[in-house]
Design a protein around this motif. Structure first.
Motif, mmCIF file in Angstrom:
data_model
loop_
_atom_site.group_PDB
_atom_site.id
_atom_site.type_symbol
_atom_site.label_atom_id
_atom_site.label_comp_id
_atom_site.label_asym_id
_atom_site.label_seq_id
_atom_site.Cartn_x
_atom_site.Cartn_y
_atom_site.Cartn_z
ATOM 1 N N ARG A 146 0.823 -1.226 0.000
ATOM 2 C CA ARG A 146 0.000 0.000 0.000
ATOM 3 C C ARG A 146 0.846 1.260 0.000
ATOM 4 O O ARG A 146 0.352 2.365 -0.167
ATOM 5 N N ARG A 147 2.132 1.086 0.233
ATOM 6 C CA ARG A 147 2.992 2.268 0.331
ATOM 7 C C ARG A 147 3.449 2.691 -1.065
ATOM 8 O O ARG A 147 4.221 1.993 -1.702
ATOM 9 N N THR A 148 2.989 3.847 -1.434
ATOM 10 C CA THR A 148 3.353 4.295 -2.770
ATOM 11 C C THR A 148 4.153 5.584 -2.714
ATOM 12 O O THR A 148 4.823 5.949 -3.672
ATOM 13 N N ALA A 149 4.086 6.263 -1.551
ATOM 14 C CA ALA A 149 4.798 7.539 -1.427
ATOM 15 C C ALA A 149 6.301 7.287 -1.495
ATOM 16 O O ALA A 149 6.765 6.175 -1.223
ATOM 17 N N ALA A 150 7.048 8.336 -1.846
ATOM 18 C CA ALA A 150 8.508 8.196 -1.918
ATOM 19 C C ALA A 150 9.046 7.816 -0.548
ATOM 20 O O ALA A 150 8.627 8.348 0.466
ATOM 21 N N ALA A 151 9.976 6.878 -0.561
ATOM 22 C CA ALA A 151 10.559 6.425 0.704
ATOM 23 C C ALA A 151 11.462 7.490 1.302
ATOM 24 O O ALA A 151 12.057 8.279 0.581
ATOM 25 N N THR A 152 11.559 7.496 2.624
ATOM 26 C CA THR A 152 12.489 8.422 3.276
ATOM 27 C C THR A 152 13.888 7.835 3.221
ATOM 28 O O THR A 152 14.067 6.625 3.198
ATOM 29 N N THR A 153 14.846 8.696 3.288
ATOM 30 C CA THR A 153 16.203 8.219 3.506
ATOM 31 C C THR A 153 16.389 8.230 5.020
ATOM 32 O O THR A 153 15.453 8.427 5.758
#
Ligand code: RM4
Ligand code: MN
Ligand code: MN
Length: 403
Positions: free
Chosen positions: A391-398
């Motif tokens: 479900r995670r589509t947002a840009a991942a954090t560093t």
């Protein structure tokens, strides 16, 4: 518990009881074992050569806590999560605290970051420029305030400062500048707070690191006061250094603040704890288990190619097993054999504990806490990907090194 594991467990208990061990007390200590996992261990990480971010990475601190909750749900022993500022910077930390509580988690140590900013090129708390020292000190003070807001009592300081060339700066002048800044930090701690002072042999500096070993950290802590304690990261020593002896000495001085668990083959490799040298991990826990209270036990790892949650689950399992084995050491017999000069007799007691298959015991303790008998298999067979990851589509954090 299945019939086969019940038999394995019963057999083990029988053997341990025959050795005179109090299995109930051992199980209680295992049930009380609390590990802190690092928020940055759920975010993207890589090496300086590149990174391979998998799908489903968390995109903010709240999602990192969701992943930590999965590790805790499966292992039953990972209720604390360390945060790193500014990697976990937020406007409102109380919202994160509430989110943690709703997942059965607590915010653990707060880790200031003194290496990301361009202005730290020539150092942070030891910089020759007073304005940069002010910036760095204020950042650590801000972390104390964050700790206050989230109910944390640990500020975990890793100082990346050092020099690359002989003559670049005066060792002693740097030391004095560091102590002056840390005295201000120390004075801002609340009564129940602790400042954990980590050391590291080299990297990012390659000639002289300002806090390079446990001796320099301990001297710094002694200068500051009793709320300052040393933090041992397993990857931060020269090859072959006897870490369990360092642990014993620091504990004896009441200056063992905590751990950053990981494992290394060459440098600061941040591999899964117990994956390279499980015997060393057992010996460290043998020292820790001798004291009634364990220090803060944090995992500090970067999972570069492996699944991050599975890697963290395996790490907690490895710590549980190392602790269980350490609790099997017959301390009375050990002291007797040591006093009698029975060199290999004493050594054999350690080997015997280390060689015991404690998995039925750790599985039972986990199951009693509502966690999984086999957490790694449970994660693999589970539906985390369908429920959360996909479900995670947002840009991942560093928020890991080299990310
Ligand atoms: C350092 C040290 C610190 C960790 C950073 C990311 O080598 O281990 O504890 O926060 O890496
Ligand atoms: Mn560390
Ligand atoms: Mn490190």
């Amino acid at each position: 518990m299945s019939d086969t594991s019940r038999t394995d467990y019963d057999r083990l208990v029988e053997r341990l009881a025959a050795r005179g061990l109090d299995v109930g007390a051992i199980e209680q200590r295992l049930a009380d074992h609390r590990i802190e996992t690092p928020s940055w261990g759920y975010a993207n990480a890589g090496t300086r050569f590149g990174s391979y971010p998998p799908a489903g990475l968390p995109s903010d601190p709240f999602e990192k806590f969701d992943d930590a909750a999965e590790v805790h749900r499966l292992t039953g022993s990972a209720p604390l999560v360390a945060i790193h500022i500014p990697w976990d910077q937020l406007d409102d930390y109380t919202a994160l605290k509430q989110h943690a509580a709703s997942l059965g988690l607590e915010i653990g140590t707060v880790n200031p970051n003194l290496f990301g900013d361009q202005r730290y090129k020539l150092g942070s708390l030891v910089n020759t420029d007073a304005a940069i020292r002010r910036l760095a000190t204020d950042h650590v003070l801000e972390c104390i305030e964050i700790a206050r807001q989230v109910g944390s009592t640990g500020i975990s300081l890793w100082l990346p400062d050092g020099t690359n060339y002989a003559g670049q700066d005066s060792f002693v002048a740097r030391r004095r500048r560091l102590h002056e800044c840390l005295a201000e930090v120390y004075a801002a701690l609340d009564d129940e707070m602790e400042l954990l002072v980590e050391y590291k042999l080299y990297e990012p500096a390659f000639y002289a690191t300002d806090l390079a070993d446990w001796g320099s950290s301990l001297l710094t802590c002694q200068k500051l006061g009793p709320k300052a304690k040393v933090l041992v990261d397993l990857g931060h020593h020269a090859q072959g250094v006897n870490i369990e002896q360092i642990v014993a000495f620091l504990d004896d001085e009441d200056r063992l603040g905590g751990f950053h668990f990981n494992n290394r083959k060459y440098g600061d490799d941040d591999l899964i704890v117990g994956s390279v040298n499980p015997f060393e991990l057992f010996l460290i826990y043998t020292e820790l288990a001798a004291a009634p209270k364990l220090p803060r036990l944090t995992i500090d790892q970067a999972h570069v190619i492996e699944s991050k949650i599975e890697g963290m689950v395996l790490s907690v399992v490895n710590l549980q097993e190392a602790f269980a084995k350490a609790l099997l050491v017959d301390r009375v017999a050990l002291a007797e054999r040591q006093a009698a000069g029975d060199v290999l007799g004493a050594h054999e007691l350690l080997l015997d504990a280390f060689r015991t298959d404690v998995r039925p015991l750790t599985a039972k303790v986990r199951e009693e806490k509502g966690a999984a008998a086999d957490p790694v298999a449970a994660f693999r067979d589970g539906d985390w990907w369908e429920r959360v990851g996909s479900r995670r589509t947002a840009a991942a954090t560093t928020g890991g090194l080299g990310a």
